[in-house]
Structures are given as C-alpha cells and as structure tokens.
Design an enzyme around this catalytic site. Structure first.
Site, PDB file in Angstrom:
ATOM      1  N   SER A  82       6.871  -1.715   5.301  1.00 46.31           N
ATOM      2  CA  SER A  82       5.499  -1.188   5.255  1.00 46.31           C
ATOM      3  C   SER A  82       4.471  -2.305   5.274  1.00 46.31           C
ATOM      4  CB  SER A  82       5.270  -0.428   3.950  1.00 46.31           C
ATOM      5  OG  SER A  82       5.538   0.927   4.114  1.00 46.31           O
ATOM      6  N   GLY A 112      10.468  -1.480   2.785  1.00 49.28           N
ATOM      7  CA  GLY A 112      10.187  -2.908   2.648  1.00 49.28           C
ATOM      8  C   GLY A 112       9.422  -3.445   3.838  1.00 49.28           C
TER       9      GLY A 112
END
Ligand SMILES: *[C@@H]1O[C@H](CO)[C@@H](O)[C@H](O)[C@H]1NC(C)=O
Ligand SMILES: *[C@@H]1O[C@H](CO)[C@@H](O)[C@H](O)[C@H]1NC(C)=O
Length: 338
Positions: free
Chosen positions: A221, A219
C-alpha cells in the site's frame, strides 16, 4: 455478487489488521499460479527505483508497514490509509534489503507531519492519497531521487504496461513482508472492466490493473505504479486495495495520481506542467525528431517530442534536465544550469 466482493476489498498495508485467508470468495476467483508475479514478483536491481520509500507507521503504539515514493527533496507520496491518524512515520530511503544491518545509501527519517486528502474516509476507498513532509531536505544521489509526476491529460492508460514495486507479501503462502524490494509488471484495465469485479466502488479517480500478471499484496500500500514515457518513469498510481487472497484474479485498485495533481500542489507547492495530452501544441517548440529535448527557456522543464508533437514535463523538484542523459539529473551535473 458485487456486495460479496466489496466486503473483501482490503487496503494493502501490513501489520494493522489481520489478513484473512478464510474469507469466502467465489471459487472461480481462486486461481493460484507459481509464476513470477509483487505477489511473486522479481527482485528489483538495487537502485532501480531510487524514489522508493519504505514506511513504518506508528499509530496508538502499533506498527504497520507501507510503501511510498519520493516526489521532491521534502515530500513522500503515499496512500491516505497508511498515514490516517498516524502518530509518527519512519521513512527509509535508498534501501534495497531492509534486513541488511546497513546499506551504503540507506537513510532513515522520522516524520510527524502528514496530510491526507480531505475527502478520504477510512470507511471507503476513494481519495486514498496522502503526503508526508520530511523533517529535512534529503540529499539526492543515484540511489535517492524523486519520481516524476506529470499531467498526462485524459489518458486512461488502458492496456498500458506498468510496474508496481514494494516490500509487501511475496505470496499468499508466505505471509511475511519481503526483505528485498520486489517489482512486477502488469497491465492497466478499464474502469468498466474493473467494475465487473468491484462494482460501483470503482470511480474515475481510481485506476485498476489486471491480475493475469503481477500484483500487489499486503505491505505494498502507498507504493507507486509507474509508467515509462520515452525513457522516463512517471508515477501514475498509488497502491490502494486488492482482494484477499492477493493471488486471486480480482483486479488491484490504485489511486489515479493524475486526478490529484492540484491537491499535491496545494499542499507541497510543487507545480506540474499542464500539457494537454493528447493535443497538438504548435509554435511552442519545434520537434525535429522524437525524444527528450532541453527547454531553452528553463532548466527545470523539458520537452518530450513524440510524433513531432512537443509535450512539456517538469523535472522532479531539485533536478534539472541533462541533455546528455536525456533525462533529469542533479543540478551539479549540468554546468549550464548549476
Ligand atoms: C537480506 O539481508 C539479510 C541479512 O544480511 C540476508 O540474510 C538475506 O539473505 C538478504 N536477502 C536477500 C534476498 O538477499
Ligand atoms: C485493450 O486490449 C484489448 C485486448 O487486446 C482490446 O480488445 C481493447 O480494444 C484494447 N483497448 C484499448 C483502449 O486499447
């Protein structure tokens, strides 16, 4: 050893693939701690990172979540794997608690224009960089403003303390993205040291952080790794990959932004001052004492004086240098530049 670890590398978006806790990984790497680590970071202060973007990406009817950073009034920087083959992206800016029904500064924009680096491949990890064009120019405010990208020359940032932020998984135990923005500080390690864990997949256009302190998880990234230079946060990395589980001590991998400034310019048209760093620049600007100084020739750039040497920086697109703040600010706040 390297091939085992390589197979564990996962891109850290949330919602598209399963995040496998059942991967076999060397037991020596499985060290769990309960300390504050964005795996167990601390809640950011609302507005602390006003460039932070939350992305919901739709691809073939399925959703995934990523982070990103506002780099101008029109562009979001993120990881290529976040927007690769996307149909649409909803970009949320000015947010802190995504679960709150509304927040005073929060805006949401839907984009369908993405650019991913031409060398990026979904099969590999290098060149994990992408851009999202916003459908309109966003109005800047204290809660929505771009992060600075700058050419810092050949610095490798080894041992520099950096900050990562995101709405990703809080820990391996809580496999759910955080409702509030979380931050963690961590330390850059050399690419050679990073290769001890990841092998030859680590190339010069990546930058790694130690997992003895904070880390990133699913999440996160696409979100920024930032570094403080004389009071200004500069984005130097983009969250790209890590090991599973997130709380292992295996280093996190980021895209090294410095390596891609000319690609960003080629897509966005935003130019970045190229000041060789470190180097001596003479007869350009006289640094009486250290700190940020206005550039008498141009409102949109400023000089940072460090040990008597001036380095030229660009303000994020749309901002101008405010001498009182010693930082970039909205044009309307700086009379002589408006
Ligand atoms: C975020 O907002 C939701 C909804 O108002 C609330 O229930 C939750 O406690 C908030 N989270 C934090 C960490 O404040
Ligand atoms: C980074 O820190 C380590 C441990 O303190 C030290 O051995 C190393 O020389 C440092 N490297 C650089 C480039 O500063």
């Amino acid at each position: 050893m390297n091939t085992i670890l390589l197979s564990l590398a996962i891109n850290l978006f949330y919602g598209y693939t399963c995040f496998g806790l059942d991967n076999s990984i060397p037991s020596s790497a499985l060290i769990y701690t309960k300390d504050t680590r964005i795996v167990s970071g601390t809640e950011a202060t609302p507005g602390e990172f006003p460039w932070m973007a939350h992305l919901t990406i739709v691809r073939k009817g399925r959703e995934r979540e990523c982070g990103g950073s506002l780099i101008s009034q029109n562009w979001i920087l993120t990881a290529a794997h976040c927007v690769d083959r996307a149909d649409s992206v909803t970009v949320v800016l000015g947010a802190h608690n995504l679960s709150a029904v509304s927040e005073p500064y929060r805006i949401s924009l839907k984009s369908t224009e993405f650019h991913i680096h031409p060398k990026y491949s979904s099969e590999t990890f290098p060149d994990d960089i992408g851009l999202i064009k916003l459908p309109v120019s966003v109005t800047l405010s204290a809660r929505i403003r771009p992060v600075i990208l700058a050419d810092l020359g050949n610095r490798d940032h080894v041992n520099n303390t950096v900050v990562v932020s995101g709405w990703g998984y809080y820990s391996d135990a809580i496999q759910w993205t955080s409702d509030v923005l979380v931050k963690a500080s961590t330390i850059v390690i050399s690419n050679e040291k990073c290769q001890d864990s990841w092998g030859s997949m680590i190339v010069s256009t990546m930058i790694c952080t130690s997992r003895t302190r904070g880390g990133v998880c699913n999440g996160d990234s696409g979100g920024p790794m930032i570094y403080l230079v004389d009071g200004s946060w500069i984005q130097i990395g983009i969250t790209s990959f890590g090991a599973s589980p997130c709380e292992s001590v295996i280093p996190n991998g980021f895209t090294r932004v410095q390596s891609y400034l000319s690609w960003i310019t080629s897509i966005t048209g935003i130019s970045y001052a190229t000041t060789p760093w470190p180097t001596t620049q003479t007869n350009v600007f006289s640094c009486q004492n250290d700190g940020n100084k206005a550039n008498p020739a141009d409102c949109t750039t400023f000089y940072m004086c460090s040990n008597g040497t001036p380095y030229l920086f660009n303000c994020p697109s749309g901002l101008v240098f405010n001498l009182q703040l010693q930082n970039c600010d909205y044009r309307q706040n700086v009379l002589q530049c408006s």
